[in-house]
Design a protein around this motif. Structure first.
Motif, PDB file in Angstrom:
ATOM      1  N   ASN A 140       0.816   1.834 -77.621  1.00 20.19           N
ATOM      2  CA  ASN A 140      -0.608   2.165 -77.430  1.00 20.19           C
ATOM      3  C   ASN A 140      -0.791   2.777 -76.040  1.00 20.19           C
ATOM      4  OD1 ASN A 140      -0.629   0.077 -75.585  1.00 20.19           O
ATOM      5  ND2 ASN A 140      -1.775  -1.346 -76.865  1.00 20.19           N
ATOM      6  N   HIS A 143      -5.274  -0.982 -72.705  1.00 17.17           N
ATOM      7  CA  HIS A 143      -6.709  -1.213 -72.933  1.00 17.17           C
ATOM      8  C   HIS A 143      -7.300  -2.026 -71.802  1.00 17.17           C
ATOM      9  CE1 HIS A 143      -5.234  -5.085 -74.295  1.00 17.17           C
ATOM     10  NE2 HIS A 143      -4.561  -4.526 -75.277  1.00 17.17           N
ATOM     11  N   GLN A 147      -4.803  -9.393 -71.595  1.00 19.99           N
ATOM     12  CA  GLN A 147      -4.238  -9.880 -72.846  1.00 19.99           C
ATOM     13  C   GLN A 147      -3.283 -11.033 -72.614  1.00 19.99           C
ATOM     14  OE1 GLN A 147      -3.140  -6.978 -75.764  1.00 19.99           O
ATOM     15  NE2 GLN A 147      -1.738  -8.351 -76.841  1.00 19.99           N
ATOM     16  N   HIS A 184       1.555  -0.993 -74.290  1.00 22.15           N
ATOM     17  CA  HIS A 184       2.441  -2.034 -74.823  1.00 22.15           C
ATOM     18  C   HIS A 184       2.579  -1.884 -76.333  1.00 22.15           C
ATOM     19  CE1 HIS A 184      -1.696  -3.593 -74.579  1.00 22.15           C
ATOM     20  NE2 HIS A 184      -1.454  -4.248 -75.692  1.00 22.15           N
TER      21      HIS A 184
HETATM   22 FE   LIG Z   1      -3.122  -5.212 -76.716  1.00 21.83          FE
END
Ligand SMILES: [Fe+2]
Length: 456
Positions: A140, A143, A147, A184
Motif C-alpha cells: 500500500n 496511511h 497501526q 506496508h
Molecule cells: Fe495498514
C-alpha cells in the motif's frame, strides 16, 4: 445506531459556550443569528434543535466553524458496545490488488466516541519465502492512522521506510506498532492454516482539530512545526528554541535569567549539547515552563515500526480473589505513545466473583481470540451488565468503565485489548484539574450565560 439521548442537549451546550466565548447574551445572539426573540435560550437548553440552518448562520456571522457547534454522537450508552462475529462477517469484503484478490476485510467493534478503525484481515496471497522484494507482494502507500497489528498464524509482515523494504516472518501472538504513512503489506506463508491479522488502526490526537488546523495553515507551516525525535541534543534544543521564539527572548536574556554562561546557553539552544537535570530546572524556570515541556519523548521504533515477538514478550499475573485472575502479556507499543497499551489477556478464573476488575482512563477495544468464550461483566452508571463473548466477537469500552473477564464455559479464554487515549490528552486532564470549582461540569455541558442578568 440506538436511540440516542443527549445529542440535542450537547448541541445546545456548545451553542451557549460559543455565545459566551463571543460575549453575546441571548438578545445579541438572537439579533446576530436572525432568531425570534426568546428562542435563543431554548436552542441552548436542547428544547429547540440546533439545526443546520442555525449552524450555518452562526458560522457566517461569528468567527467560528460549523464543526465547533456539532457534538459527537454517543453510540455506546451502556458503557460497552459489543460487535458479534456474525456482524463482522456481514461486513466482509475482498479487496484486490493488481486485479487479484489480496485481502478479506471484516469490520470489528468501532465507536463514534473513539478513533479506532479495527479490522480483521485475512491474507489471500501466499508466498513461500521471506523476501521483502517478492513480486507477489502488493504494497500500500501507507496511511494516516497508527497501526497496531496482532498476528494469527504464519503471516509475513512487510514494511518500507526511507526506501528500504523489510520482511519479518510473524506467528501467532507476535505484534507490531507502526507510525503513520509507512507503506506496508502482509502475506500468508501457508494456505493450510488460518493466517490473519487484527489491524487495529487509530488516529488519537492526530485526527480532529489538529489535522483541520494544519490543513488551513498549510504544508510549509506543518513542516516547520514538526519537532524531531532523534534521541539527540537537538530534540531538546528545538523545544528550547520554540519557547525562546514564543517569548521573543534572545539567548542572552535566557542566560541572564538562568545564571548559565552565555556560551553554555548558546550550546544548549544550538543543540550541540544537551542540558543535564539541574540545567533543565534552571531553563524551565527561566522560560516559565515546567521541566516536562523541555523534555522530548523517546521512541523505540526502528524504520517506523516497533516489533514484539511473542517469545520475548513479558507477561505477568493480575491477582484475583485467592488466585491469579489473568495472565497479561505486553504487546508491541512505543514510548511515543505512552497512553497506548496493547495487551493479551489470558483469563484464568471461571468464577466472575473472584476475578479482578480492570479499569483505565483509556478507551478500550477488545477482541476475543482463541477458542473459548469469555464472560464480560461491567458496571456503568450504577448498573451491572453480563455478556458472553465468543471467539470473533469484539467490543468497545468507554474510559473508566470497570470490566471483568471470566471463563464462561471453562477453558482458557484469550482476549486482545488495545487501549488508547482519545482527545483528552494530559494537557486537557491538567486543565480539568486546575479549573475553578464547578468548572468541569460547565466545560462538559455549558448551561448558563457567563454572568447573571440580575447582578451578583
Ligand atoms: Fe495498514
Amino acid at each position: 445506531m440506538r436511540q440516542e439521548d443527549g445529542f440535542a442537549r450537547r448541541a445546545g451546550a456548545l451553542l451557549r459556550a460559543a455565545a459566551n466565548d463571543l460575549k453575546r447574551d441571548d438578545e445579541n445572539a438572537e439579533r446576530d443569528l436572525g432568531l425570534e426573540h426568546g428562542t435563543f435560550g431554548p436552542h441552548t437548553d436542547g428544547s429547540r434543535p440546533v439545526d443546520w440552518d442555525l449552524v450555518r448562520r452562526a458560522a457566517q456571522v461569528w468567527p467560528l466553524n460549523e464543526r465547533d457547534l456539532l457534538p459527537v454522537h454517543d453510540d455506546c450508552p451502556l458503557g460497552v458496545a459489543v460487535t458479534r462475529e456474525k456482524e463482522s462477517l456481514a461486513s466482509s469484503r475482498v479487496l484486490s490488488r493488481a486485479g487479484a484478490p489480496y485481502y478479506e476485510y471484516r469490520d470489528t467493534a468501532m465507536s463514534r466516541i473513539a478513533s479506532y478503525r479495527p479490522e480483521w484481515i485475512r491474507m489471500l496471497r501466499t508466498v513461500d519465502d521471506d523476501d521483502a522484494d517478492n513480486p507477489l507482494v502488493q504494497w500500500n502507500r501507507g496511511h494516516l492512522l497508527y497501526q497496531f497489528t496482532y498476528f494469527v498464524g504464519p503471516v509475513n509482515y512487510y514494511y518500507r521506510w526511507n526506501g528500504a523494504s523489510h520482511c519479518v516472518p510473524m506467528n501467532t501472538g507476535d505484534s507490531v506498532w507502526a507510525l503513520p504513512f509507512g507503506p506496508h503489506s502482509f502475506a500468508a506463508r501457508s494456505d493450510a492454516e488460518p493466517a490473519y491479522i487484527l489491524a487495529l488502526t487509530y488516529g488519537g490526537a492526530l485526527l480532529g482539530d489538529a489535522q483541520r488546523e494544519l490543513a488551513v495553515l498549510g504544508r510549509q507551516t506543518a513542516h516547520e512545526l514538526a519537532v524531531p525525535v532523534a534521541g539527540e541534543a537537538r530534540d531538546t534544543a528545538a523545544l528550547i528554541s520554540s519557547f525562546l521564539a514564543a517569548r521573543a527572548m534572545p539567548a542572552a536574556e535566557l542566560a541572564a535569567r538562568t545564571g548559565l554562561s552565555r556560551r553554555r546557553t548558546e550550546e544548549l539552544v544550538a543543540g550541540s549539547a544537551a542540558p543535564d537535570a539541574a540545567e533543565l530546572v534552571l531553563l524551565a524556570d527561566g522560560l516559565g515552563t515546567s521541566v516536562r515541556d523541555l523534555m522530548p519523548p523517546r521512541t523505540g521504533t526502528a524504520d517506523g515500526v516497533s516489533v514484539q515477538h511473542a517469545e520475548s514478550a513479558r507477561s505477568w499475573e493480575v491477582p484475583g480473589e485467592g488466585a491469579a485472575a489473568y495472565r497479561i502479556t505486553g504487546l508491541a507499543g512505543d514510548p511515543l505513545h505512552p497512553h497506548t497499551s496493547a495487551l493479551q489477556v489470558d483469563v484464568l478464573l471461571g468464577d466472575v466473583q473472584r476475578a479482578a476488575p480492570l479499569s483505565t482512563y483509556q478507551h478500550q477495544y477488545l477482541f476475543v481470540l482463541g477458542d473459548d468464550p469469555v464472560l464480560l461483566r461491567w458496571e456503568f452508571r450504577g448498573e451491572r451488565f453480563d455478556e458472553t463473548l465468543r471467539p470473533g466477537d469484539s467490543a468497545y469500552v468507554r474510559p473508566g468503565v470497570p470490566i471483568v473477564f471470566a471463563a464462561a464455559e471453562g477453558g482458557r479464554p484469550r482476549v486482545l485489548l488495545l487501549r488508547i487515549a482519545g482527545a483528552v490528552t494530559p494537557e486537557i486532564r491538567h486543565a480539568l484539574g486546575t479549573m475553578a470549582p464547578g468548572g468541569i461540569d460547565r466545560y462538559v455541558a455549558e448551561d448558563r450565560l457567563w454572568y447573571s442578568k440580575e447582578g451578583n
